[in-house]
Design an enzyme around this catalytic site. Structure first.
Site, PDB file in Angstrom:
ATOM      1  CB  CYS A   1      -7.463  41.250 -27.685  1.00  0.00           C
ATOM      2  SG  CYS A   1      -8.358  41.069 -29.237  1.00  0.00           S
TER       3      CYS A   1
ATOM      4  CB  CYS B   1      -5.903  37.617 -33.099  1.00  0.00           C
ATOM      5  SG  CYS B   1      -6.258  36.213 -32.019  1.00  0.00           S
TER       6      CYS B   1
ATOM      7  CD  GLN C   1      -2.179  18.898 -28.398  1.00  0.00           C
ATOM      8  OE1 GLN C   1      -2.827  19.909 -28.150  1.00  0.00           O
ATOM      9  NE2 GLN C   1      -2.515  17.705 -27.934  1.00  0.00           N
TER      10      GLN C   1
ATOM     11  CG  PHE D   1      -7.352   7.757 -28.042  1.00  0.00           C
ATOM     12  CD1 PHE D   1      -8.621   7.755 -28.597  1.00  0.00           C
ATOM     13  CD2 PHE D   1      -7.145   7.073 -26.855  1.00  0.00           C
ATOM     14  CE1 PHE D   1      -9.671   7.087 -27.967  1.00  0.00           C
ATOM     15  CE2 PHE D   1      -8.174   6.406 -26.217  1.00  0.00           C
ATOM     16  CZ  PHE D   1      -9.442   6.411 -26.775  1.00  0.00           C
TER      17      PHE D   1
ATOM     18  CG  ASN E   1       2.458  15.382 -30.648  1.00  0.00           C
ATOM     19  OD1 ASN E   1       3.300  16.114 -31.155  1.00  0.00           O
ATOM     20  ND2 ASN E   1       1.953  15.609 -29.443  1.00  0.00           N
TER      21      ASN E   1
ATOM     22  CD  GLU F   1      -6.309   8.406 -34.379  1.00  0.00           C
ATOM     23  OE1 GLU F   1      -7.478   8.763 -34.604  1.00  0.00           O
ATOM     24  OE2 GLU F   1      -5.672   8.742 -33.348  1.00  0.00           O
TER      25      GLU F   1
ATOM     26  CG  ASN G   1     -14.519   0.641 -32.595  1.00  0.00           C
ATOM     27  OD1 ASN G   1     -14.331   1.521 -31.744  1.00  0.00           O
ATOM     28  ND2 ASN G   1     -15.714   0.124 -32.825  1.00  0.00           N
TER      29      ASN G   1
ATOM     30  CG  ASP H   1      -3.549  13.179 -26.359  1.00  0.00           C
ATOM     31  OD1 ASP H   1      -4.459  13.729 -25.718  1.00  0.00           O
ATOM     32  OD2 ASP H   1      -2.803  13.799 -27.140  1.00  0.00           O
TER      33      ASP H   1
ATOM     34  CB  CYS I   1      -8.470  18.029 -24.184  1.00  0.00           C
ATOM     35  SG  CYS I   1      -9.568  16.862 -24.999  1.00  0.00           S
TER      36      CYS I   1
END
Length: 434
Positions: free
Chosen positions: A81, A162, A265, A294, A299, A315, A342, A363, A389
């Site tokens: 780049c 990009c 994702q 979550f 997915n 969720e 919650n 997740d 993550c």
């Protein structure tokens, strides 16, 4: 009489030293040693020697900037780049993909105090199916800036290409810039978001003032000409669908419809492998009850439902729960239910949890799931797959399961964002039989 004066400003001489880098941290910084502590230097790779200028000297570590590189590592490569080094999007294009993965793998192993079993990776270029580009009109030059934020700054780097973007999105950049520059309301544009769905690209334009009818017509013609779905966002909470069909993507062969505002994702190739790996690790049986925490809009949840007796997706975002239910119906899955809860509260007290669960998948976001881990232990599933993550919060949450008698059976590093410092991972825990 009191005397008022300005203290003399302390001047610190920027020391120039020669160092040899011996490691690469997960964020792409070279790591050397200086006066018994770690010295972080961006842009230098392991085995490389460089003259550097000390810019920060703390008790535990120091930072430096490269003045002159004296040797080159065989792992060094030319960045693809032209904006690399200025744009804040990528930090590691100067390092080979093998070295990037090696450094992330080593960092994950250190945090988890265990060897990494596998690296799940896809193509290193053209992998991003989503990007948000900032917009800013410059009155002096009468030009519209369109690009990403500069590294460690708020300034916008005008991007003309990009290479980590999906090819279809990268090809759109010049045309999008030309279209937006022709709008009469170009002084009132906030950002533009591009998403590559499986059924084509879409564009979301955030504008801070009402668009004239002529501008709306130009945008609609542009979307028709380039075959993309168009959404306008006059406010952060409002999304107006102007043209094109609703976007969707596939997860393990199932079609998931989503809104441009929904989380998906970014790396489709790694996502597909990640879902397949989770299904394999959970070793699903036809009689299993599975809990997906979550869960987003399904997915993992929906692929789980094709193999288990019943799946519950939980969720915290109501809109995603509704989207999950919609996608379950679209795919003809009647053995999956979605709930808005919650997740900091005790989910084991809910009516849908009274029969227990054989397997659990979670997740969470970067903050991890410290409040959820005790509830998972109460449910006592045989297997748990944790997708993360943030390796630091994963390591913290893992300790809770390990202390409760679970063992780590598999650990994988997910190279979801090549050329960046982002490190994602997934772990399989199995309950130790007593």
């Amino acid at each position: 009489m009191a005397q008022f004066y300005s203290a003399k400003r302390r001047v610190t001489t920027r020391q120039i030293i020669t160092v040899t880098v011996n490691d690469l941290d997960p964020f792409g910084q070279g790591v050397a040693r200086h006066q018994g502590k770690a010295l972080f230097v961006s842009g230098v790779l392991p085995q490389e020697q460089a003259e550097v200028v000390l810019v920060e000297d703390k008790k535990q570590y120091a930072r430096a900037q490269v003045k002159r590189r004296l040797t080159d590592s065989p792992q060094r490569q030319a960045p693809r780049c032209p904006h690399f080094g200025v744009c804040g999007g990528c930090q590691q294009q100067h390092a080979s993909v093998a070295l990037q993965q090696q450094s992330k793998r080593a960092a994950l192993a250190r945090l988890m105090k265990r060897e990494v079993d596998e690296v799940i990776a896809g193509v290193p270029w053209g992998y991003r199916r989503r990007a948000r580009l900032s917009l800013n009109y410059q009155p002096k030059t009468q030009q519209l800036q369109m690009g990403f934020r500069q590294a460690n700054a708020k300034a916008i780097v005008d991007v003309v290409q990009c290479p980590v973007l999906a090819p279809q999105l990268e090809a759109l950049l010049p045309a999008v810039r030309e279209c937006l520059s022709a709008l009469s309301a170009l002084r009132h544009l906030g950002h533009v978001e591009l998403v590559q769905a499986d059924n084509g690209p879409l564009m979301v334009l955030r504008h801070t003032a009402a668009l004239p009818a002529g501008d709306r017509e130009k945008l609609e013609r542009f979307s028709q000409t380039h075959g993309l779905s168009l959404y306008l966002a006059p406010q952060s909470e409002i999304l107006e669908h102007i043209h094109g069909e609703a976007p969707w993507y596939t997860s393990d062969g199932l079609r998931l419809v989503f809104s441009p505002r929904d989380f998906i994702q970014v790396n489709d190739g790694v996502n597909q492998q990640m879902v397949r790996t989770a299904l394999e690790w959970l070793d699903l049986q036809p009689e299993d009850r599975v809990l997906d925490l979550f869960c987003g809009m399904g997915n993992f949840t929906l692929p789980l439902a094709t193999r288990a007796a019943h799946v519950v997706g939980v969720e915290g975002v109501p809109a995603l729960v509704e989207k999950g239910r919609e996608n379950a119906a679209l795919n003809g899955l009647s053995n999956v239910t979605f709930f808005h809860e919650n997740l900091e509260e005790d989910v084991t007290r809910q009516a849908w949890a009274k029969h227990g669960f054989d397997k659990v998948l979670l997740d969470p976001a970067r903050a991890g799931a410290p409040g959820v881990m005790p509830h998972i232990i109460k449910l006592a599933p045989r297997r748990v797959v944790y997708v993360s993550c943030n390796p630091a919060t994963l390591a913290r949450d893992s300790e809770t399961l390990l202390q409760a008698g679970y063992q780590i059976q598999r650990l994988a590093m997910l190279d979801m964002f090549p050329h960046t410092g982002h490190l994602e991972s997934m772990v399989l825990f199995e309950r130790r039989l007593t």
